[in-house]
Design a protein around this motif. Structure first.
Motif, PDB file in Angstrom:
ATOM      1  N   ARG A  43       0.812  -1.229   0.000  1.00  0.00           N
ATOM      2  CA  ARG A  43       0.000   0.000   0.000  1.00  0.00           C
ATOM      3  C   ARG A  43       0.838   1.267   0.000  1.00  0.00           C
ATOM      4  NH1 ARG A  43      -3.104  -0.899   5.364  1.00  0.00           N
ATOM      5  NH2 ARG A  43      -1.002  -1.623   5.848  1.00  0.00           N
ATOM      6  N   VAL A  44       2.102   1.177   0.360  1.00  0.00           N
ATOM      7  CA  VAL A  44       2.959   2.352   0.514  1.00  0.00           C
ATOM      8  C   VAL A  44       3.266   2.976  -0.845  1.00  0.00           C
ATOM      9  CG1 VAL A  44       5.221   3.161   1.250  1.00  0.00           C
ATOM     10  CG2 VAL A  44       3.966   1.532   2.669  1.00  0.00           C
ATOM     11  N   ARG A  45       3.042   4.297  -0.916  1.00  0.00           N
ATOM     12  CA  ARG A  45       3.336   5.050  -2.135  1.00  0.00           C
ATOM     13  C   ARG A  45       4.385   6.136  -1.918  1.00  0.00           C
ATOM     14  NH1 ARG A  45       1.233   1.222  -3.763  1.00  0.00           N
ATOM     15  NH2 ARG A  45      -0.626   1.032  -5.007  1.00  0.00           N
ATOM     16  N   SER A  46       4.516   6.582  -0.659  1.00  0.00           N
ATOM     17  CA  SER A  46       5.499   7.635  -0.375  1.00  0.00           C
ATOM     18  C   SER A  46       5.890   7.579   1.093  1.00  0.00           C
ATOM     19  CB  SER A  46       4.930   9.014  -0.728  1.00  0.00           C
ATOM     20  OG  SER A  46       3.821   9.320   0.086  1.00  0.00           O
ATOM     21  N   MET A  47       6.913   8.364   1.407  1.00  0.00           N
ATOM     22  CA  MET A  47       7.404   8.455   2.777  1.00  0.00           C
ATOM     23  C   MET A  47       7.477   9.924   3.154  1.00  0.00           C
ATOM     24  SD  MET A  47      10.903   6.929   4.419  1.00  0.00           S
ATOM     25  CE  MET A  47      12.011   8.206   3.882  1.00  0.00           C
ATOM     26  N   ARG A  48       6.970  10.251   4.325  1.00  0.00           N
ATOM     27  CA  ARG A  48       6.980  11.629   4.809  1.00  0.00           C
ATOM     28  C   ARG A  48       7.842  11.714   6.059  1.00  0.00           C
ATOM     29  NH1 ARG A  48       1.398  12.960   6.047  1.00  0.00           N
ATOM     30  NH2 ARG A  48       1.200  13.153   3.805  1.00  0.00           N
ATOM     31  N   VAL A  49       8.841  12.580   6.031  1.00  0.00           N
ATOM     32  CA  VAL A  49       9.655  12.812   7.219  1.00  0.00           C
ATOM     33  C   VAL A  49       8.835  13.677   8.168  1.00  0.00           C
ATOM     34  CG1 VAL A  49      11.755  13.872   8.133  1.00  0.00           C
ATOM     35  CG2 VAL A  49      11.837  12.590   5.985  1.00  0.00           C
ATOM     36  N   ILE A  50       8.606  13.156   9.360  1.00  0.00           N
ATOM     37  CA  ILE A  50       7.858  13.898  10.376  1.00  0.00           C
ATOM     38  C   ILE A  50       8.772  14.926  11.030  1.00  0.00           C
ATOM     39  CG2 ILE A  50       6.525  13.715  12.511  1.00  0.00           C
ATOM     40  CD1 ILE A  50       5.265  12.448   9.958  1.00  0.00           C
ATOM     41  N   ARG A  51       9.963  14.456  11.431  1.00  0.00           N
ATOM     42  CA  ARG A  51      10.975  15.380  11.955  1.00  0.00           C
ATOM     43  C   ARG A  51      12.295  14.653  12.097  1.00  0.00           C
ATOM     44  NH1 ARG A  51      11.184  15.506  18.196  1.00  0.00           N
ATOM     45  NH2 ARG A  51       9.749  13.837  18.706  1.00  0.00           N
ATOM     46  N   GLU A  52      13.330  15.424  12.061  1.00  0.00           N
ATOM     47  CA  GLU A  52      14.672  14.924  12.329  1.00  0.00           C
ATOM     48  C   GLU A  52      14.867  14.975  13.833  1.00  0.00           C
ATOM     49  OE1 GLU A  52      17.158  14.055  10.045  1.00  0.00           O
ATOM     50  OE2 GLU A  52      15.959  14.456   8.265  1.00  0.00           O
ATOM     51  N   HIS A  53      15.422  13.948  14.394  1.00  0.00           N
ATOM     52  CA  HIS A  53      15.695  13.897  15.826  1.00  0.00           C
ATOM     53  C   HIS A  53      16.879  14.816  16.121  1.00  0.00           C
ATOM     54  CE1 HIS A  53      16.871  12.176  19.718  1.00  0.00           C
ATOM     55  NE2 HIS A  53      15.618  11.780  19.796  1.00  0.00           N
ATOM     56  N   PRO A  54      16.891  15.448  17.292  1.00  0.00           N
ATOM     57  CA  PRO A  54      18.041  16.292  17.641  1.00  0.00           C
ATOM     58  C   PRO A  54      19.373  15.543  17.575  1.00  0.00           C
ATOM     59  CG  PRO A  54      16.281  16.579  19.255  1.00  0.00           C
ATOM     60  CD  PRO A  54      15.868  15.462  18.329  1.00  0.00           C
ATOM     61  N   ASP A  55      19.353  14.236  17.883  1.00  0.00           N
ATOM     62  CA  ASP A  55      20.567  13.434  17.739  1.00  0.00           C
ATOM     63  C   ASP A  55      20.763  13.145  16.259  1.00  0.00           C
ATOM     64  OD1 ASP A  55      20.798  13.334  20.497  1.00  0.00           O
ATOM     65  OD2 ASP A  55      19.732  11.431  20.647  1.00  0.00           O
ATOM     66  N   LYS A  56      21.886  13.561  15.718  1.00  0.00           N
ATOM     67  CA  LYS A  56      22.140  13.364  14.298  1.00  0.00           C
ATOM     68  C   LYS A  56      21.982  11.893  13.923  1.00  0.00           C
ATOM     69  CE  LYS A  56      25.441  14.106  10.651  1.00  0.00           C
ATOM     70  NZ  LYS A  56      26.765  14.470  10.262  1.00  0.00           N
ATOM     71  N   GLY A  57      21.308  11.649  12.816  1.00  0.00           N
ATOM     72  CA  GLY A  57      21.170  10.296  12.321  1.00  0.00           C
ATOM     73  C   GLY A  57      19.881   9.596  12.683  1.00  0.00           C
ATOM     74  N   ARG A  69      -2.782   8.729   3.439  1.00  0.00           N
ATOM     75  CA  ARG A  69      -2.994   8.318   4.830  1.00  0.00           C
ATOM     76  C   ARG A  69      -1.808   7.483   5.298  1.00  0.00           C
ATOM     77  NH1 ARG A  69      -9.068   7.291   3.725  1.00  0.00           N
ATOM     78  NH2 ARG A  69      -9.860   9.373   4.220  1.00  0.00           N
ATOM     79  N   SER A  70      -1.550   7.558   6.564  1.00  0.00           N
ATOM     80  CA  SER A  70      -0.408   6.842   7.142  1.00  0.00           C
ATOM     81  C   SER A  70      -0.667   5.335   7.183  1.00  0.00           C
ATOM     82  CB  SER A  70      -0.138   7.373   8.549  1.00  0.00           C
ATOM     83  OG  SER A  70       0.944   6.688   9.126  1.00  0.00           O
ATOM     84  N   VAL A  71       0.294   4.574   6.684  1.00  0.00           N
ATOM     85  CA  VAL A  71       0.254   3.117   6.764  1.00  0.00           C
ATOM     86  C   VAL A  71       0.963   2.670   8.042  1.00  0.00           C
ATOM     87  CG1 VAL A  71       1.035   0.975   5.662  1.00  0.00           C
ATOM     88  CG2 VAL A  71       0.165   2.852   4.253  1.00  0.00           C
ATOM     89  N   MET A  72       2.115   3.295   8.332  1.00  0.00           N
ATOM     90  CA  MET A  72       2.837   3.011   9.573  1.00  0.00           C
ATOM     91  C   MET A  72       3.814   4.133   9.885  1.00  0.00           C
ATOM     92  SD  MET A  72       5.619  -0.084   8.897  1.00  0.00           S
ATOM     93  CE  MET A  72       4.407  -1.183   8.226  1.00  0.00           C
ATOM     94  N   SER A  73       4.094   4.284  11.166  1.00  0.00           N
ATOM     95  CA  SER A  73       5.079   5.254  11.635  1.00  0.00           C
ATOM     96  C   SER A  73       6.318   4.497  12.073  1.00  0.00           C
ATOM     97  CB  SER A  73       4.535   6.056  12.808  1.00  0.00           C
ATOM     98  OG  SER A  73       3.428   6.823  12.409  1.00  0.00           O
ATOM     99  N   LEU A  74       7.475   5.034  11.699  1.00  0.00           N
ATOM    100  CA  LEU A  74       8.736   4.353  11.981  1.00  0.00           C
ATOM    101  C   LEU A  74       9.776   5.323  12.501  1.00  0.00           C
ATOM    102  CD1 LEU A  74       9.019   2.345   8.650  1.00  0.00           C
ATOM    103  CD2 LEU A  74       8.242   1.463  10.850  1.00  0.00           C
ATOM    104  N   ASP A  75      10.733   4.786  13.212  1.00  0.00           N
ATOM    105  CA  ASP A  75      11.950   5.508  13.568  1.00  0.00           C
ATOM    106  C   ASP A  75      13.059   4.930  12.701  1.00  0.00           C
ATOM    107  OD1 ASP A  75      10.331   6.538  15.524  1.00  0.00           O
ATOM    108  OD2 ASP A  75      11.466   5.719  17.208  1.00  0.00           O
ATOM    109  N   MET A  76      13.828   5.801  12.066  1.00  0.00           N
ATOM    110  CA  MET A  76      14.978   5.382  11.271  1.00  0.00           C
ATOM    111  C   MET A  76      16.217   5.972  11.909  1.00  0.00           C
ATOM    112  SD  MET A  76      13.703   6.081   7.308  1.00  0.00           S
ATOM    113  CE  MET A  76      15.159   7.034   7.051  1.00  0.00           C
ATOM    114  N   TRP A  77      17.287   5.189  11.965  1.00  0.00           N
ATOM    115  CA  TRP A  77      18.530   5.741  12.484  1.00  0.00           C
ATOM    116  C   TRP A  77      19.718   5.013  11.907  1.00  0.00           C
ATOM    117  CZ3 TRP A  77      15.236   2.915  15.638  1.00  0.00           C
ATOM    118  CH2 TRP A  77      15.749   1.753  16.189  1.00  0.00           C
ATOM    119  N   GLN A  78      20.857   5.699  12.015  1.00  0.00           N
ATOM    120  CA  GLN A  78      22.116   5.135  11.551  1.00  0.00           C
ATOM    121  C   GLN A  78      22.788   4.431  12.718  1.00  0.00           C
ATOM    122  OE1 GLN A  78      24.946   7.982  10.021  1.00  0.00           O
ATOM    123  NE2 GLN A  78      25.737   6.465   8.582  1.00  0.00           N
TER     124      GLN A  78
END
Length: 94
Positions: A43-57, A69-78
């Motif tokens: 179902r995913v067609r795009s990704m929206r950045v909600i915000r960058e975390h103060p900690d880089k990455g 509409r949102s399919v799922m919310s995720l945290d991404m990090w390096q």
């Protein structure tokens, strides 16, 4: 006689632990974005950045369907080794 001790998730008032559930991993942020858009949920067609975390990455994102509409919310990090991960927070609610 064996003696076992454990902790299991429960919806009936038992012990549970909040945790991250892995969704996708990739060697770079761009490769992770591609993985999320193409292989996580049809179902995913795009990704929206909600915000960058103060900690880089670290980045908070929503995967969006064709109706915006949102399919799922995720945290991404390096990670420390330079690879990227996307994980979904699973909150324990007693």
């Amino acid at each position: 006689m064996p003696f076992l001790i454990g902790c299991a998730g429960s919806t009936d008032g038992g012990d549970c632990t909040s945790h991250y559930q892995p969704v996708a991993d990739a060697p770079t942020r761009e490769a992770l974005k591609k993985e999320l858009l193409e292989h996580v949920d049809p179902r995913v067609r795009s990704m929206r950045v909600i915000r960058e975390h103060p900690d880089k990455g670290k980045v908070y994102v929503n995967l969006i369907n064709r109706r915006h509409r949102s399919v799922m919310s995720l945290d991404m990090w390096q990670r420390d080794d330079g690879t990227w991960t996307a994980q979904q927070w699973s909150q324990c609610i007693d």
